[in-house]
Scaffold this motif. Structure first.
Motif, PDB file in Angstrom:
ATOM      1  N   GLN A  47       0.816  -1.214   0.000  1.00 60.75           N
ATOM      2  CA  GLN A  47       0.000   0.000   0.000  1.00 60.75           C
ATOM      3  C   GLN A  47       0.849   1.265   0.000  1.00 60.75           C
ATOM      4  OE1 GLN A  47      -2.549  -0.479   3.405  1.00 60.75           O
ATOM      5  NE2 GLN A  47      -3.444  -2.338   2.584  1.00 60.75           N
ATOM      6  N   GLN A  48       2.032   1.243   0.632  1.00 62.01           N
ATOM      7  CA  GLN A  48       2.789   2.473   0.835  1.00 62.01           C
ATOM      8  C   GLN A  48       3.992   2.649  -0.079  1.00 62.01           C
ATOM      9  OE1 GLN A  48       3.674   2.650   5.030  1.00 62.01           O
ATOM     10  NE2 GLN A  48       1.527   2.860   5.581  1.00 62.01           N
ATOM     11  N   VAL A  79      14.140  -4.576 -13.916  1.00 59.15           N
ATOM     12  CA  VAL A  79      13.980  -3.125 -13.981  1.00 59.15           C
ATOM     13  C   VAL A  79      13.195  -2.614 -12.779  1.00 59.15           C
ATOM     14  CG1 VAL A  79      14.057  -3.002 -16.501  1.00 59.15           C
ATOM     15  CG2 VAL A  79      11.874  -3.293 -15.358  1.00 59.15           C
ATOM     16  N   PRO A  80      13.477  -1.378 -12.359  1.00 60.03           N
ATOM     17  CA  PRO A  80      12.641  -0.752 -11.333  1.00 60.03           C
ATOM     18  C   PRO A  80      11.409  -0.145 -12.005  1.00 60.03           C
ATOM     19  CG  PRO A  80      14.468   0.693 -11.895  1.00 60.03           C
ATOM     20  CD  PRO A  80      14.638  -0.563 -12.718  1.00 60.03           C
ATOM     21  N   LEU A  81      10.258  -0.343 -11.397  1.00 64.61           N
ATOM     22  CA  LEU A  81       9.019   0.234 -11.902  1.00 64.61           C
ATOM     23  C   LEU A  81       8.204   0.769 -10.729  1.00 64.61           C
ATOM     24  CD1 LEU A  81       7.876  -2.496 -14.464  1.00 64.61           C
ATOM     25  CD2 LEU A  81       8.888  -0.271 -14.992  1.00 64.61           C
ATOM     26  N   SER A  82       7.453   1.808 -11.004  1.00 69.16           N
ATOM     27  CA  SER A  82       6.528   2.327 -10.005  1.00 69.16           C
ATOM     28  C   SER A  82       5.261   1.484 -10.043  1.00 69.16           C
ATOM     29  CB  SER A  82       6.191   3.785 -10.301  1.00 69.16           C
ATOM     30  OG  SER A  82       7.362   4.574 -10.219  1.00 69.16           O
ATOM     31  N   PHE A  83       4.537   1.448  -8.922  1.00 70.37           N
ATOM     32  CA  PHE A  83       3.355   0.594  -8.855  1.00 70.37           C
ATOM     33  C   PHE A  83       2.334   1.151  -7.873  1.00 70.37           C
ATOM     34  CE2 PHE A  83       5.463  -0.749  -5.050  1.00 70.37           C
ATOM     35  CZ  PHE A  83       4.459  -1.213  -4.201  1.00 70.37           C
ATOM     36  N   VAL A  84       1.146   0.602  -7.990  1.00 67.42           N
ATOM     37  CA  VAL A  84       0.103   0.830  -7.002  1.00 67.42           C
ATOM     38  C   VAL A  84      -0.508  -0.535  -6.688  1.00 67.42           C
ATOM     39  CG1 VAL A  84      -1.726   1.325  -8.680  1.00 67.42           C
ATOM     40  CG2 VAL A  84      -1.886   2.259  -6.383  1.00 67.42           C
ATOM     41  N   TRP A  85      -0.856  -0.748  -5.425  1.00 68.44           N
ATOM     42  CA  TRP A  85      -1.578  -1.951  -5.007  1.00 68.44           C
ATOM     43  C   TRP A  85      -3.036  -1.648  -5.244  1.00 68.44           C
ATOM     44  CZ3 TRP A  85      -1.358  -6.838  -4.443  1.00 68.44           C
ATOM     45  CH2 TRP A  85      -2.162  -7.549  -3.543  1.00 68.44           C
ATOM     46  N   ASP A  86      -3.580  -2.257  -6.275  1.00 69.56           N
ATOM     47  CA  ASP A  86      -4.929  -1.948  -6.733  1.00 69.56           C
ATOM     48  C   ASP A  86      -5.908  -2.956  -6.152  1.00 69.56           C
ATOM     49  OD1 ASP A  86      -7.052  -0.861  -8.119  1.00 69.56           O
ATOM     50  OD2 ASP A  86      -6.509  -1.787 -10.029  1.00 69.56           O
ATOM     51  N   THR A  87      -6.642  -2.529  -5.146  1.00 67.45           N
ATOM     52  CA  THR A  87      -7.592  -3.429  -4.507  1.00 67.45           C
ATOM     53  C   THR A  87      -8.936  -3.406  -5.198  1.00 67.45           C
ATOM     54  OG1 THR A  87      -8.127  -1.729  -2.887  1.00 67.45           O
ATOM     55  CG2 THR A  87      -6.504  -3.386  -2.259  1.00 67.45           C
ATOM     56  N   GLY A  88      -9.217  -2.359  -5.970  1.00 68.49           N
ATOM     57  CA  GLY A  88     -10.464  -2.308  -6.733  1.00 68.49           C
ATOM     58  C   GLY A  88     -11.652  -2.762  -5.909  1.00 68.49           C
ATOM     59  N   ASP A 138      -6.451  -7.475   1.735  1.00 66.64           N
ATOM     60  CA  ASP A 138      -5.383  -8.346   1.260  1.00 66.64           C
ATOM     61  C   ASP A 138      -5.670  -8.959  -0.101  1.00 66.64           C
ATOM     62  OD1 ASP A 138      -7.343 -10.023   2.174  1.00 66.64           O
ATOM     63  OD2 ASP A 138      -6.011 -11.332   3.294  1.00 66.64           O
ATOM     64  N   GLU A 139      -6.723  -8.522  -0.765  1.00 71.05           N
ATOM     65  CA  GLU A 139      -6.996  -8.983  -2.117  1.00 71.05           C
ATOM     66  C   GLU A 139      -6.722  -7.832  -3.059  1.00 71.05           C
ATOM     67  OE1 GLU A 139     -10.830 -10.725  -2.543  1.00 71.05           O
ATOM     68  OE2 GLU A 139     -10.611 -11.868  -0.702  1.00 71.05           O
ATOM     69  N   GLY A 140      -5.978  -8.093  -4.082  1.00 75.71           N
ATOM     70  CA  GLY A 140      -5.685  -7.045  -5.044  1.00 75.71           C
ATOM     71  C   GLY A 140      -4.659  -7.516  -6.043  1.00 75.71           C
ATOM     72  N   THR A 141      -4.298  -6.601  -6.909  1.00 77.16           N
ATOM     73  CA  THR A 141      -3.280  -6.856  -7.913  1.00 77.16           C
ATOM     74  C   THR A 141      -2.300  -5.698  -7.910  1.00 77.16           C
ATOM     75  OG1 THR A 141      -4.636  -5.792  -9.603  1.00 77.16           O
ATOM     76  CG2 THR A 141      -4.828  -8.195  -9.405  1.00 77.16           C
ATOM     77  N   LEU A 142      -1.127  -5.948  -8.421  1.00 82.02           N
ATOM     78  CA  LEU A 142      -0.149  -4.890  -8.601  1.00 82.02           C
ATOM     79  C   LEU A 142      -0.398  -4.266  -9.964  1.00 82.02           C
ATOM     80  CD1 LEU A 142       3.038  -6.727  -7.351  1.00 82.02           C
ATOM     81  CD2 LEU A 142       1.927  -4.785  -6.253  1.00 82.02           C
ATOM     82  N   LEU A 143      -0.403  -2.953 -10.013  1.00 85.56           N
ATOM     83  CA  LEU A 143      -0.582  -2.242 -11.267  1.00 85.56           C
ATOM     84  C   LEU A 143       0.702  -1.470 -11.542  1.00 85.56           C
ATOM     85  CD1 LEU A 143      -2.602  -1.674 -13.527  1.00 85.56           C
ATOM     86  CD2 LEU A 143      -3.395   0.293 -12.185  1.00 85.56           C
ATOM     87  N   LEU A 144       1.385  -1.859 -12.614  1.00 91.33           N
ATOM     88  CA  LEU A 144       2.650  -1.254 -13.025  1.00 91.33           C
ATOM     89  C   LEU A 144       2.424  -0.567 -14.364  1.00 91.33           C
ATOM     90  CD1 LEU A 144       4.808  -4.502 -12.711  1.00 91.33           C
ATOM     91  CD2 LEU A 144       4.129  -3.006 -10.856  1.00 91.33           C
ATOM     92  N   CYS A 145       3.411   0.180 -14.821  1.00 92.24           N
ATOM     93  CA  CYS A 145       3.324   0.797 -16.123  1.00 92.24           C
ATOM     94  C   CYS A 145       4.731   0.878 -16.713  1.00 92.24           C
ATOM     95  CB  CYS A 145       2.707   2.187 -16.011  1.00 92.24           C
ATOM     96  SG  CYS A 145       2.225   2.882 -17.600  1.00 92.24           S
ATOM     97  N   THR A 146       4.825   0.586 -18.008  1.00 91.90           N
ATOM     98  CA  THR A 146       6.111   0.668 -18.694  1.00 91.90           C
ATOM     99  C   THR A 146       5.857   0.983 -20.161  1.00 91.90           C
ATOM    100  OG1 THR A 146       8.227  -0.475 -19.071  1.00 91.90           O
ATOM    101  CG2 THR A 146       6.223  -1.800 -19.264  1.00 91.90           C
TER     102      THR A 146
END
Length: 161
Positions: free
Chosen positions: A22-23, A41-50, A58-66
């Motif tokens: 989360q943080q 590679v390093p990537l930024s992310f958000v823990w997307d619980t939707g 504790d349910e969610g997916t990692l959302l990355l972008c490249t």
């Protein structure tokens, strides 16, 4: 004689992992090409619980972008295998999962908004970029050698604690 702190219970480690998801803002993502050439590679992310079942965090997916032409995005086909790492060598969170490419126009607004808000960057309307949604399959976490025996917190997509 060791000066190590006693090992944390697995429940505490799981909470630590969820807090990090989360943080934290950045992670290491590892993929391999069809010729088994590794890419880390390093990537930024958000823990997307939707939309979570039962309102659990504790349910969610990692959302990355490249960039869509970067090796990380190209390496995801055909099976989408990815290994993710958070932390340093004395506070490891190691995640294995499956990533799928998601176009910015196909990403739910709440997910894209969460990414943009947390990272102060909004790539959803930029054709050169693609999101990667990672579904977690396994999670391991440990700080020192004494936590290695019970490092596995998730197996086959299910939390063990």
């Amino acid at each position: 004689m060791s000066d190590l702190e006693p090992p944390r219970p697995r429940t505490e480690r799981k909470q630590h992992v969820l807090t990090r998801l989360q943080q934290d803002e950045d992670l290491w993502a590892a993929t391999a090409s069809a010729r088994d050439e590794p890419c880390l590679v390093p990537l930024s992310f958000v823990w997307d619980t939707g939309e979570t079942r039962d309102g659990r965090l504790d349910e969610g997916t990692l959302l990355l972008c490249t960039r869509r032409n970067n090796p990380t995005a190209r390496n995801l086909t055909p099976n989408g295998e990815v290994r993710i790492s958070l932390g340093h060598t004395r506070d490891v969170v190691l995640i294995e999962g499956t990533a799928e490419k998601v176009e910015g126009s196909d990403l739910p607004k709440a997910s894209a908004d969460a990414f943009a808000t947390k990272l102060v960057w909004d790539p959803r309307d930029r054709h050169a970029w693609v999101y990667l949604r990672v579904t977690l399959r396994s999670v391991k976490a440990w700080r020192e050698e004494n936590e290695l025996p019970e490092r596995e917190l998730m197996r086959d997509g299910e939390w063990l604690v």
